[in-house]
Design a protein around this motif. Structure first.
Motif, PDB file in Angstrom:
ATOM      1  N   TYR A   1      -7.251  49.683 -14.150  1.00 56.69           N
ATOM      2  CA  TYR A   1      -6.582  50.867 -13.629  1.00 56.69           C
ATOM      3  C   TYR A   1      -6.495  51.881 -14.716  1.00 56.69           C
ATOM      4  O   TYR A   1      -6.964  53.273 -14.440  1.00 56.69           O
ATOM      5  CB  TYR A   1      -5.181  50.588 -12.902  1.00 56.69           C
TER       6      TYR A   1
ATOM      7  N   VAL B   1      -8.835  55.097  -7.641  1.00 53.22           N
ATOM      8  CA  VAL B   1      -8.081  54.975  -9.017  1.00 53.22           C
ATOM      9  C   VAL B   1      -6.500  54.786  -8.615  1.00 53.22           C
ATOM     10  O   VAL B   1      -6.063  53.758  -8.956  1.00 53.22           O
ATOM     11  CB  VAL B   1      -8.207  55.991 -10.133  1.00 53.22           C
TER      12      VAL B   1
ATOM     13  N   ILE C   1     -13.325  50.411 -11.178  1.00 56.07           N
ATOM     14  CA  ILE C   1     -12.145  50.199 -10.196  1.00 56.07           C
ATOM     15  C   ILE C   1     -12.833  48.757  -9.370  1.00 56.07           C
ATOM     16  O   ILE C   1     -11.894  47.852  -9.064  1.00 56.07           O
ATOM     17  CB  ILE C   1     -12.356  51.216  -9.167  1.00 56.07           C
TER      18      ILE C   1
END
Length: 441
Positions: A303, A279, A326
């Motif tokens: 994100y 992340v 992601i």
């Protein structure tokens, strides 16, 4: 909580679970120590490590278009190598064959794409087609630069599904792939070979399915014993390459297959740490991107959504959802107009290869879901693919059998059950509107 880097000039804030750089995890300290020792050893004995494995292969390919590791000489002998080389020269294409056993932890991370990328780089990054072994011991794979000019990747994939190639041997499979690549019809051959995927006429004995294809090749076990002394040297190169990638965030890249391989083996705590690292990396890539503002915005939304899910996750299904978000962010940075989500059956298998028809057991309706090659083979062989499990009514069940009202992942299939692009429906959008937090009760 995660901080949206659109509102801060500093580096994105990592979750509290990510260790500060000054306090490296024991694994990282050990890797650095091993790499340092390897570098010292190499300095003391420069002749023993003058060439990297990739450079050695590249130099051999200047003499012959076929490179076979000595450990595979019994599988693809000298006569077969010469025959393959003659066949390649007859195509007048920049085609090379690199047969190297692939094992987790080797110089290529056990990934055929990584092997091809390294060899291509050492050969000068010009137009090229490189055929390697695949992820299964009797499979092959191909990479091409520029991409899809001769449909090489599809050609190699088609060979796996062709009935007359079952148990044909590596050399014959490569010969068939070369012929398909020369004809330039890899896509058509792949579609033809997989036309009966999941159809009632598919053989029930699993002849071509995942159950009939074991990845436990004796050659890989032999290599693990023979290549031990070389792994220390490889550790230094891998570490330096990883640090270089982290420094250069100007070019977005998809989650490496090795990330998913490691994630499948991790327990929940380790998986949480890996998810947190990815992340943070997505946020850094988005901030460093020079792409279109709209694409960067979508990546930053993904994100933020991934950070929300990570902070509130309650188990492995939620952490798998972090990786799915992601993947959406990386697809946005790559300007992928119609990206495939992660594998429907088990998202920690990694990115899907294509969409296939599939009917859940006990249901009449048929779904089209995105699946990885391993699960596609299992479905085609009428075997149950490996699925990610969740808990419903106190018992483990396939995650997609959990009530959709209490599981965002069951409702969306980690993206497979959402309307394909260009609609605005996405995992990111659903997390933004509160679908994930509502499932937490």
């Amino acid at each position: 909580m995660f901080t949206d880097p659109r509102h801060h000039s500093a580096r994105p804030t990592a979750p509290h679970r990510v260790r500060p750089a000054a306090r490296r995890p024991p694994r990282t300290v050990a890797a650095l120590a091993a790499a340092s020792a390897a570098l010292v050893w190499c300095a003391a004995a420069p002749g023993a490590a003058a060439e990297s494995p990739g450079q050695k292969i590249a130099e051999a390919l200047h003499k012959s278009p076929v490179y076979v590791d000595p450990s595979l000489a019994s599988a693809v002998g000298t006569a077969e190598q010469k025959k393959l080389a003659d066949r390649i020269r007859g195509t007048h294409l920049p085609l090379r064959v690199v047969l190297v056993p692939l094992v987790e932890g080797d110089s290529w991370g056990g990934d055929p794409k990584q092997l091809a990328e390294v060899v291509h780089d050492r050969m000068g990054n010009g137009p090229a087609i490189i055929i390697t072994l695949g992820e299964s011991h009797d499979d092959i794979a191909a990479r091409e630069w520029p991409n899809d000019v001769h449909q090489a990747e599809r050609a190699a994939a088609a060979v796996f599904h062709q009935d007359d190639m079952d148990h044909a041997g590596t050399a014959r499979r490569i010969e068939r792939a070369i012929d398909i690549i020369k004809a330039g019809d890899g896509e058509a051959e792949y579609e033809k070979a997989t036309a009966d995927l999941n159809s009632p006429g598919t053989p029930a004995d699993g002849k071509k399915g995942a159950g009939a294809r074991s990845s436990g090749s004796p050659l890989t076990r032999i290599l693990a014993l023979v290549a031990g002394p070389l792994l220390l040297i490889a550790a230094a190169g891998l570490l330096l390459r990883r640090r270089s990638r982290l420094r250069d965030l100007s070019t977005p890249f998809a989650l490496p297959r090795s990330v998913f391989a490691a994630a499948r083996r991790a327990d929940e705590s380790e998986l949480r740490d890996r998810a947190a690292e990815e992340v943070v990396r997505l946020g850094e890539e988005a901030r460093a991107s020079r792409g279109e503002p709209a694409s960067i915005g979508r990546a930053l939304d993904a994100y933020t959504a991934a950070g929300t899910v990570l902070d509130r996750s309650r188990g492995i299904p939620d952490l798998a959802g972090v990786f799915a978000l992601i993947a959406e962010g990386r697809a946005a940075l790559a300007h992928d107009q119609d990206p495939l989500p992660l594998c429907f059956f088990h998202p920690l298998h990694g990115p899907a290869a294509r969409r296939i028809p599939w009917r859940p057991l006990g249901h009449r309706e048929q779904l089209r879901v995105a699946a990885c090659e391993t699960c596609i083979r299992a479905v085609r062989a009428r075997r149950a693919p490996e699925v990610l499990t969740d808990h419903a009514d106190g018992r483990p069940v396939p995650y997609f059998e959990a009530p959709a009202a209490t599981s965002l992942w069951a409702a969306t299939g980690y993206g497979s059950l959402l309307a394909p692009a260009p609609t605005d429906d996405s995992l990111t959008a659903r997390v933004q509107r509160g679908d994930f937090t509502r499932t937490l009760g």
